[in-house]
Design a protein around this motif. Structure first.
Motif, PDB file in Angstrom:
ATOM      1  N   PRO A 183       0.685  -1.207  -0.095  1.00  0.00           N
ATOM      2  CA  PRO A 183      -0.060  -0.013   0.014  1.00  0.00           C
ATOM      3  C   PRO A 183       0.740   1.236  -0.014  1.00  0.00           C
ATOM      4  O   PRO A 183       1.905   1.220   0.440  1.00  0.00           O
ATOM      5  CB  PRO A 183      -0.661  -0.021   1.367  1.00  0.00           C
ATOM      6  CG  PRO A 183       0.028  -0.979   2.478  1.00  0.00           C
ATOM      7  CD  PRO A 183       0.674  -1.993   1.264  1.00  0.00           C
ATOM      8  N   GLU A 184       0.462   2.376  -0.649  1.00  0.00           N
ATOM      9  CA  GLU A 184       1.072   3.604  -0.533  1.00  0.00           C
ATOM     10  C   GLU A 184       0.896   3.980   1.096  1.00  0.00           C
ATOM     11  O   GLU A 184       0.006   3.593   1.660  1.00  0.00           O
ATOM     12  CB  GLU A 184       0.387   4.753  -1.432  1.00  0.00           C
ATOM     13  CG  GLU A 184       0.334   4.384  -2.986  1.00  0.00           C
ATOM     14  CD  GLU A 184       1.859   4.478  -3.305  1.00  0.00           C
ATOM     15  OE1 GLU A 184       2.492   5.297  -2.769  1.00  0.00           O
ATOM     16  OE2 GLU A 184       2.213   3.663  -4.275  1.00  0.00           O
ATOM     17  N   PRO A 185       2.005   4.967   1.458  1.00  0.00           N
ATOM     18  CA  PRO A 185       1.931   5.271   2.913  1.00  0.00           C
ATOM     19  C   PRO A 185       0.538   5.693   3.409  1.00  0.00           C
ATOM     20  O   PRO A 185       0.251   5.250   4.467  1.00  0.00           O
ATOM     21  CB  PRO A 185       2.870   6.345   2.857  1.00  0.00           C
ATOM     22  CG  PRO A 185       3.841   6.009   1.911  1.00  0.00           C
ATOM     23  CD  PRO A 185       2.972   5.529   0.610  1.00  0.00           C
ATOM     24  N   GLU A 186      -0.168   6.413   2.703  1.00  0.00           N
ATOM     25  CA  GLU A 186      -1.492   6.955   3.027  1.00  0.00           C
ATOM     26  C   GLU A 186      -2.492   6.131   3.136  1.00  0.00           C
ATOM     27  O   GLU A 186      -3.753   6.184   3.566  1.00  0.00           O
ATOM     28  CB  GLU A 186      -1.751   8.387   2.114  1.00  0.00           C
ATOM     29  CG  GLU A 186      -2.093   7.915   0.772  1.00  0.00           C
ATOM     30  CD  GLU A 186      -0.837   7.928  -0.173  1.00  0.00           C
ATOM     31  OE1 GLU A 186      -1.064   7.936  -1.431  1.00  0.00           O
ATOM     32  OE2 GLU A 186       0.450   8.253   0.195  1.00  0.00           O
ATOM     33  N   GLU A 187      -2.386   4.735   2.333  1.00  0.00           N
ATOM     34  CA  GLU A 187      -3.459   3.791   2.292  1.00  0.00           C
ATOM     35  C   GLU A 187      -3.232   2.955   3.388  1.00  0.00           C
ATOM     36  O   GLU A 187      -3.933   1.850   3.555  1.00  0.00           O
ATOM     37  CB  GLU A 187      -3.241   2.908   0.999  1.00  0.00           C
ATOM     38  CG  GLU A 187      -3.631   3.981  -0.102  1.00  0.00           C
ATOM     39  CD  GLU A 187      -3.385   3.198  -1.387  1.00  0.00           C
ATOM     40  OE1 GLU A 187      -3.978   3.269  -2.340  1.00  0.00           O
ATOM     41  OE2 GLU A 187      -2.479   2.346  -1.593  1.00  0.00           O
ATOM     42  N   SER A 241      -0.270  -5.338   4.866  1.00  0.00           N
ATOM     43  CA  SER A 241      -0.769  -4.400   5.883  1.00  0.00           C
ATOM     44  C   SER A 241       0.060  -3.102   5.688  1.00  0.00           C
ATOM     45  O   SER A 241      -0.380  -2.112   6.305  1.00  0.00           O
ATOM     46  CB  SER A 241      -0.610  -4.917   7.157  1.00  0.00           C
ATOM     47  OG  SER A 241       0.789  -5.337   7.498  1.00  0.00           O
ATOM     48  N   GLY A 242       1.224  -2.939   5.125  1.00  0.00           N
ATOM     49  CA  GLY A 242       2.107  -1.882   5.070  1.00  0.00           C
ATOM     50  C   GLY A 242       3.147  -1.901   6.097  1.00  0.00           C
ATOM     51  O   GLY A 242       4.122  -0.993   6.177  1.00  0.00           O
ATOM     52  N   LEU A 243       3.211  -3.116   6.622  1.00  0.00           N
ATOM     53  CA  LEU A 243       4.564  -3.167   7.644  1.00  0.00           C
ATOM     54  C   LEU A 243       5.700  -3.517   7.059  1.00  0.00           C
ATOM     55  O   LEU A 243       6.814  -2.887   7.747  1.00  0.00           O
ATOM     56  CB  LEU A 243       4.297  -4.148   8.762  1.00  0.00           C
ATOM     57  CG  LEU A 243       3.167  -3.782   9.806  1.00  0.00           C
ATOM     58  CD1 LEU A 243       2.584  -5.118  10.399  1.00  0.00           C
ATOM     59  CD2 LEU A 243       3.780  -3.033  10.913  1.00  0.00           C
ATOM     60  N   VAL A 244       6.137  -4.231   6.024  1.00  0.00           N
ATOM     61  CA  VAL A 244       7.240  -4.251   5.372  1.00  0.00           C
ATOM     62  C   VAL A 244       7.440  -4.132   3.892  1.00  0.00           C
ATOM     63  O   VAL A 244       6.173  -4.359   3.402  1.00  0.00           O
ATOM     64  CB  VAL A 244       7.739  -5.896   5.677  1.00  0.00           C
ATOM     65  CG1 VAL A 244       7.858  -6.332   7.108  1.00  0.00           C
ATOM     66  CG2 VAL A 244       6.628  -6.740   4.903  1.00  0.00           C
ATOM     67  N   GLU A 280       9.870   4.328   8.353  1.00  0.00           N
ATOM     68  CA  GLU A 280       9.603   5.926   8.257  1.00  0.00           C
ATOM     69  C   GLU A 280       8.051   5.958   7.894  1.00  0.00           C
ATOM     70  O   GLU A 280       7.359   7.025   8.485  1.00  0.00           O
ATOM     71  CB  GLU A 280      10.537   6.386   7.071  1.00  0.00           C
ATOM     72  CG  GLU A 280      11.918   6.657   7.766  1.00  0.00           C
ATOM     73  CD  GLU A 280      12.859   5.842   6.598  1.00  0.00           C
ATOM     74  OE1 GLU A 280      12.518   5.402   5.829  1.00  0.00           O
ATOM     75  OE2 GLU A 280      13.933   5.528   7.225  1.00  0.00           O
ATOM     76  N   ASP A 281       7.718   5.069   6.992  1.00  0.00           N
ATOM     77  CA  ASP A 281       6.182   5.217   6.680  1.00  0.00           C
ATOM     78  C   ASP A 281       5.249   5.158   7.838  1.00  0.00           C
ATOM     79  O   ASP A 281       4.279   5.637   7.772  1.00  0.00           O
ATOM     80  CB  ASP A 281       5.734   4.364   5.322  1.00  0.00           C
ATOM     81  CG  ASP A 281       6.403   4.469   4.171  1.00  0.00           C
ATOM     82  OD1 ASP A 281       6.675   5.610   3.871  1.00  0.00           O
ATOM     83  OD2 ASP A 281       6.557   3.704   3.506  1.00  0.00           O
ATOM     84  N   LEU A 282       5.631   4.014   8.436  1.00  0.00           N
ATOM     85  CA  LEU A 282       4.844   3.518   9.689  1.00  0.00           C
ATOM     86  C   LEU A 282       4.849   4.720  10.737  1.00  0.00           C
ATOM     87  O   LEU A 282       4.113   5.307  11.468  1.00  0.00           O
ATOM     88  CB  LEU A 282       5.079   2.398  10.330  1.00  0.00           C
ATOM     89  CG  LEU A 282       4.800   1.219   9.315  1.00  0.00           C
ATOM     90  CD1 LEU A 282       5.352   0.012   9.480  1.00  0.00           C
ATOM     91  CD2 LEU A 282       3.211   0.896   9.314  1.00  0.00           C
TER      92      LEU A 282
END
Length: 108
Positions: free
Chosen positions: A8-12, A67-70, A86-88
Motif C-alpha cells: 500500500p501507499e503510505p497514506e493507504e 498491511s504496510g509493515l514491510v 519511516e512510513d509507519l
C-alpha cells in the motif's frame, strides 16, 4: 494500490490492517527483529527461523506486506523484507516502538 507487489501507499496504510498483522506472535517477532536491525537492513524470509511450514511463512509475509509493515524485495530466487519504519512512524507515531517494547503483547 498501484504497486503490483501489493504494497500500500503510505497514506493507504490502515491501522486495522496493521493491528491485525501485529496480533500474531510470529509476525510481531519479524517486526521486532527488523526494528532491532540496522535501519534499511533487508533479510530473507527464512532468516527469521519461524516455527511454521513454508506455506504458512509465505502467508505471514503476505499479511505483513499487504498491511504496510514491510517492503518485500524480489531478488529473483528469493524475497527479502525490510521494515517500512519511516512510513509507519509518519502514519502512526510511536506504534512500532510500542510494539517492540512489548506493550501490545498479552499479559502473562
Amino acid at each position: 494500490m498501484a504497486d503490483p507487489a501489493g504494497h500500500p501507499e503510505p497514506e493507504e496504510i490502515e491501522i486495522g490492517a496493521v493491528l491485525h498483522a501485529l496480533a500474531d506472535a510470529n509476525r510481531r517477532k519479524v517486526v521486532t527483529d527488523l526494528w532491532n536491525a540496522p535501519v534499511g537492513e533487508e533479510r530473507t524470509c527464512q532468516s527469521f527461523a519461524l516455527p511454521v511450514s513454508k506455506s504458512t511463512l509465505t502467508h505471514h509475509f503476505k499479511i505483513l506486506r499487504e498491511s504496510g509493515l514491510v517492503w518485500s524485495i524480489d531478488k529473483g530466487n528469493r524475497n527479502d523484507v525490510s521494515l517500512r519504519r519511516e512510513d509507519l512512524e509518519a502514519r502512526f507515531p510511536g506504534l512500532l516502538k510500542a510494539v517492540v517494547s512489548g506493550s501490545l503483547h498479552p499479559a502473562a
